[in-house]
Design a protein around this motif. Sequence first.
Motif, mmCIF file in Angstrom:
data_model
loop_
_atom_site.group_PDB
_atom_site.id
_atom_site.type_symbol
_atom_site.label_atom_id
_atom_site.label_comp_id
_atom_site.label_asym_id
_atom_site.label_seq_id
_atom_site.Cartn_x
_atom_site.Cartn_y
_atom_site.Cartn_z
ATOM 1 N N ILE A 19 0.574 -1.160 -0.098
ATOM 2 C CA ILE A 19 -0.101 -0.404 0.238
ATOM 3 C C ILE A 19 1.073 1.233 -0.165
ATOM 4 C CG2 ILE A 19 -1.259 1.495 1.258
ATOM 5 C CD1 ILE A 19 -2.567 -1.158 2.350
ATOM 6 N N LEU A 20 1.673 1.265 0.786
ATOM 7 C CA LEU A 20 2.849 2.062 1.188
ATOM 8 C C LEU A 20 3.709 2.932 -0.970
ATOM 9 C CD1 LEU A 20 4.047 4.308 2.929
ATOM 10 C CD2 LEU A 20 5.908 2.764 3.114
ATOM 11 N N ARG A 21 3.795 1.787 -0.668
ATOM 12 C CA ARG A 21 4.846 2.726 -2.046
ATOM 13 C C ARG A 21 3.863 2.708 -3.550
ATOM 14 N NH1 ARG A 21 5.957 -3.484 -6.056
ATOM 15 N NH2 ARG A 21 3.766 -4.318 -5.831
ATOM 16 N N GLY A 22 2.327 2.357 -3.711
ATOM 17 C CA GLY A 22 1.555 3.605 -3.865
ATOM 18 C C GLY A 22 0.669 4.665 -3.325
ATOM 19 N N CYS A 23 1.365 5.327 -2.426
ATOM 20 C CA CYS A 23 1.382 6.433 -1.424
ATOM 21 C C CYS A 23 2.550 7.506 -1.364
ATOM 22 C CB CYS A 23 1.151 6.338 -0.138
ATOM 23 S SG CYS A 23 -0.327 4.866 0.094
ATOM 24 N N SER A 28 5.939 7.965 3.023
ATOM 25 C CA SER A 28 7.832 7.510 2.918
ATOM 26 C C SER A 28 8.203 8.443 3.622
ATOM 27 C CB SER A 28 8.097 7.198 1.842
ATOM 28 O OG SER A 28 7.237 7.109 0.773
ATOM 29 N N LYS A 29 7.870 9.588 3.929
ATOM 30 C CA LYS A 29 9.010 10.582 5.002
ATOM 31 C C LYS A 29 8.408 9.972 6.540
ATOM 32 C CE LYS A 29 10.566 14.045 1.744
ATOM 33 N NZ LYS A 29 10.333 15.832 1.789
ATOM 34 N N ALA A 30 6.701 10.311 6.384
ATOM 35 C CA ALA A 30 5.742 9.545 7.747
ATOM 36 C C ALA A 30 7.349 8.621 8.223
ATOM 37 C CB ALA A 30 5.376 10.249 7.401
ATOM 38 N N LEU A 31 6.961 7.709 6.865
ATOM 39 C CA LEU A 31 7.401 5.979 7.592
ATOM 40 C C LEU A 31 8.944 6.348 8.435
ATOM 41 C CD1 LEU A 31 7.059 3.401 7.503
ATOM 42 C CD2 LEU A 31 7.952 2.869 5.378
ATOM 43 N N ASP A 306 -1.439 9.907 3.261
ATOM 44 C CA ASP A 306 -2.181 9.712 1.821
ATOM 45 C C ASP A 306 -2.454 8.243 2.871
ATOM 46 O OD1 ASP A 306 0.084 9.388 1.657
ATOM 47 O OD2 ASP A 306 0.287 9.367 -0.413
ATOM 48 N N TYR A 307 -1.790 7.897 3.016
ATOM 49 C CA TYR A 307 -1.554 5.730 3.528
ATOM 50 C C TYR A 307 -2.773 5.542 4.084
ATOM 51 C CZ TYR A 307 0.543 2.018 5.697
ATOM 52 O OH TYR A 307 0.249 0.564 6.254
ATOM 53 N N GLU A 308 -2.521 6.444 5.532
ATOM 54 C CA GLU A 308 -3.998 5.990 6.271
ATOM 55 C C GLU A 308 -5.243 6.474 5.906
ATOM 56 O OE1 GLU A 308 -2.752 8.778 9.500
ATOM 57 O OE2 GLU A 308 -2.077 7.715 10.949
#
Length: 338
Positions: A19-23, A28-31, A306-308
Amino acid sequence: MKNVWIRFGCFMTGQNYNILRGCSEAASKALKKYTAAMLIVCILWFFIGFTFAQRYLLANIVGCLLAAVIAVVIIIQIERQIILSINPGKPLLIFRGCLAFMMSILGAVIIDQILLAKDIETEKITYISNRVNEILPMKTEELRSQLFALDTSIAAKEREKQEYINEVTRNPVIKYSTSSSQMSSTPVTYKDVLGRDSIVMVSRPIVSISNNAIANPKTALIASADSTIADMRKLKTAKENTLLHIRPSLEKEMEEKVGFLDELKVMVQLISKSTVALAFWLLWILFFFFIEMLVLVSKMGEEHSDYEKAVLHHKKLQIWRLDAMAKGLDAGNAGNPG
């Protein structure tokens, strides 16, 4: 390399990589931010778990590594409670804050006992001396009671030995008599009714008495009493040596058995006497507390990524599908009542 770091961050935080790679880059920075904060906390608790097992559990290198890994796993699971919560409620935030406060105190205590080891060893001398002063009278009284009991036993055994000596002096040998009998046959001549001489063998018992003497058996008891008295005197000498060196012996024994709680008491004494030590300890508590709160503050200080939103969208879509399936099943059951 970027994908590797993202994958590692997903592993640490529990987020879904697919899911994350499509955000967007913001997700990514939050991760990465959460991963960096978790790494700081994990490194600290890896060190704390390793040194605690080595210093107080006396574990080998494998046991220390196992304790460190367990500490890191616990920290990861705790941090995931916040990171994976899309809308964390106040109870969760309050609970995490209290847990961070307790963990900061525990971490500061363990780290300070390592960093202040030399100062603690110096203060430990006074602590052990006070403990010895408390225990010494009881131990001394116990040893003196044992010595008194040994003196009484030795005196009684010596009186018993003297009685044996007096008895042997009076009667060095014991005389006794033995008797034996045997039958002896003797010829007897007599005249029969015809006036002729006849000889008849007559048996008579002959008793013989012999006088004997043996050494007094209490002579052997004298040697046994001597051996017992010698053993008791050796034990008394050992007890006297213990009594003579009881204080150094107690101090050495207590130094070998000082554990985590004892060192904690010593550190409390040290902090209560020194303002510098108290300030240093409080500084470590605040340092650990703020590090523990990094993830929580980061989570509270940002809007939904946008991930959430993607996760929420997947959730709503799945709920819609389930509701549609339920309605289709209900319609089918209504159309086929039989």
